[in-house]
Every structure is written in C-alpha cells, then in structure tokens.
Design a protein around this motif. Structure first.
Motif, PDB file in Angstrom:
ATOM      1  N   SER A   1      54.994 120.386 -40.488  1.00  0.00           N
ATOM      2  CA  SER A   1      54.620 120.374 -39.072  1.00  0.00           C
ATOM      3  C   SER A   1      55.181 121.574 -38.315  1.00  0.00           C
ATOM      4  CB  SER A   1      55.151 119.099 -38.406  1.00  0.00           C
ATOM      5  OG  SER A   1      56.563 119.180 -38.263  1.00  0.00           O
ATOM      6  N   GLY A   2      56.055 122.324 -38.943  1.00  0.00           N
ATOM      7  CA  GLY A   2      56.702 123.439 -38.260  1.00  0.00           C
ATOM      8  C   GLY A   2      57.986 123.036 -37.574  1.00  0.00           C
ATOM      9  N   ARG A   3      58.267 121.738 -37.538  1.00  0.00           N
ATOM     10  CA  ARG A   3      59.499 121.248 -36.919  1.00  0.00           C
ATOM     11  C   ARG A   3      60.412 120.717 -38.007  1.00  0.00           C
ATOM     12  NH1 ARG A   3      57.465 117.634 -31.848  1.00  0.00           N
ATOM     13  NH2 ARG A   3      56.237 119.259 -30.860  1.00  0.00           N
ATOM     14  N   CYS A   4      61.379 121.498 -38.347  1.00  0.00           N
ATOM     15  CA  CYS A   4      62.340 121.025 -39.331  1.00  0.00           C
ATOM     16  C   CYS A   4      63.574 121.920 -39.256  1.00  0.00           C
ATOM     17  CB  CYS A   4      61.765 121.047 -40.739  1.00  0.00           C
ATOM     18  SG  CYS A   4      61.530 122.692 -41.399  1.00  0.00           S
ATOM     19  N   GLY A   5      64.604 121.455 -39.873  1.00  0.00           N
ATOM     20  CA  GLY A   5      65.835 122.216 -39.951  1.00  0.00           C
ATOM     21  C   GLY A   5      66.478 121.951 -41.290  1.00  0.00           C
ATOM     22  N   PRO A   6      67.633 122.521 -41.510  1.00  0.00           N
ATOM     23  CA  PRO A   6      68.301 122.294 -42.785  1.00  0.00           C
ATOM     24  C   PRO A   6      68.676 120.817 -42.948  1.00  0.00           C
ATOM     25  CG  PRO A   6      69.716 123.520 -41.274  1.00  0.00           C
ATOM     26  CD  PRO A   6      68.397 123.367 -40.608  1.00  0.00           C
ATOM     27  N   THR A   7      68.645 120.366 -44.175  1.00  0.00           N
ATOM     28  CA  THR A   7      69.055 119.001 -44.517  1.00  0.00           C
ATOM     29  C   THR A   7      70.285 119.092 -45.415  1.00  0.00           C
ATOM     30  OG1 THR A   7      67.740 118.919 -46.533  1.00  0.00           O
ATOM     31  CG2 THR A   7      66.646 118.218 -44.469  1.00  0.00           C
ATOM     32  N   ASN A   8      70.902 117.985 -45.707  1.00  0.00           N
ATOM     33  CA  ASN A   8      72.035 117.996 -46.639  1.00  0.00           C
ATOM     34  C   ASN A   8      71.627 118.567 -47.986  1.00  0.00           C
ATOM     35  OD1 ASN A   8      73.831 116.987 -44.805  1.00  0.00           O
ATOM     36  ND2 ASN A   8      73.608 114.860 -45.474  1.00  0.00           N
ATOM     37  N   LEU A   9      70.400 118.276 -48.421  1.00  0.00           N
ATOM     38  CA  LEU A   9      69.951 118.784 -49.718  1.00  0.00           C
ATOM     39  C   LEU A   9      69.650 120.287 -49.670  1.00  0.00           C
ATOM     40  CD1 LEU A   9      67.802 115.767 -50.910  1.00  0.00           C
ATOM     41  CD2 LEU A   9      70.079 116.451 -51.692  1.00  0.00           C
TER      42      LEU A   9
END
Length: 161
Positions: A116-124
């Motif tokens: 969607s273009g909306r994301c950030g870093p995750t723990n993984l």
C-alpha cells in the motif's frame, strides 16, 4: 533496473533443465526471469537521473550468500557489503533450505510487503538491517540503502567475500 544473484546447490542435465535450492530460475540453467527466494540481490541502474548510477544490495527477497558490491573506477570508492552469515542466525519462522526468507515471502501481508506504500521497519526487517547496515531490509528502506556513483563507473560483485 537489473539484478544479479547467486544460485546454490544446483543440478542441471545436458539440456539445461534442473533445479537450484536458492535463486532457482524456473528449473532453467539460463535464467529468463528473476530467481526464486531466498536470494541476496545486487541491484543496479546505470546512467540514470543526473548521469548517475544507482546500486544496492537487497535482502527484500531474503538471503542465501554473503555479497559485496563495489565500484572499481571513476574515483567512486563507496562499496557495500553484507558479509554476515545470516543463514545460521535466521529466525525460525524465516528459515528456508539454503537460506533465510524475508518476512514478505513468508507472511505475504502489507505490514511486511509494503504493497500500500504505508509501511515501516518491522522486528523481522530489523533482523536483516542489524546484520547488514547498508542493505535493503524492506521495500521503503531507500535512505540508508541506495548508493550512487557517476555514470560510466565499473563495478564488481563478489559472492561470499
């Protein structure tokens, strides 16, 4: 944009048909598309905006071998390397034969794939970034993972540096 990756544990017959454990190209010796994950990628685009080359190491398709991607000419000296053996440290949920999957390959959700273009870093994704600071760890990781040199620069890609 072009990609280079290593294929591991391959076996092919005389007609060029076979299989690779990582980076497989649909069972063909001569790749006609992208390799299947997990695979460490060297990505580049030459003579782009402002006559610059853009290059990176991407772990967005996971990890199969350590890699170095470095300029060798034109006064450009900033190379990048992902030399950690991520396979032995891979979180259980990402383990794959011969490598370590990225979380998008495993979970296929927007949180991990950034569709969607909306994301950030995750723990993984941070697992990969903590081990290879200069490599892409998720699709929106441009500020810390994309490098440039003047157009016309020569490069080397080294597997298992």
């Amino acid at each position: 944009m072009a990609r280079i990756w290593a294929r591991t544990n391959c076996a092919f017959d005389k007609s060029g048909r076979g299989w690779c454990q990582t980076g497989d190209c649909g069972g063909l010796l001569q790749c006609q598309g992208y390799g299947s994950p997990p695979n460490t990628l060297a990505e580049y685009a030459l003579n782009q905006f402002g006559n610059k080359d853009f290059f990176d190491i991407s772990l967005v398709d996971g990890f199969n071998v350590p890699m170095e991607f470095s300029p060798t000419s034109n006064g450009c000296t900033r190379g990048i390397k992902c030399a950690q053996d991520i396979k032995t440290q891979c979180p259980n949920e990402l383990k794959a034969p011969g490598g370590c999957h990225n979380s998008c390959t495993v979970y296929k959700t927007d949180k991990y794939c950034c569709n969607s273009g909306r994301c950030g870093p995750t723990n993984l994704s941070k697992f990969f970034k903590d081990r290879c600071r200069d490599a892409y760890s998720y699709p929106k990781d441009d500020p810390t993972s994309s490098f440039t040199c003047p157009g016309g620069t020569n490069y080397k890609v080294v597997f298992c540096p």
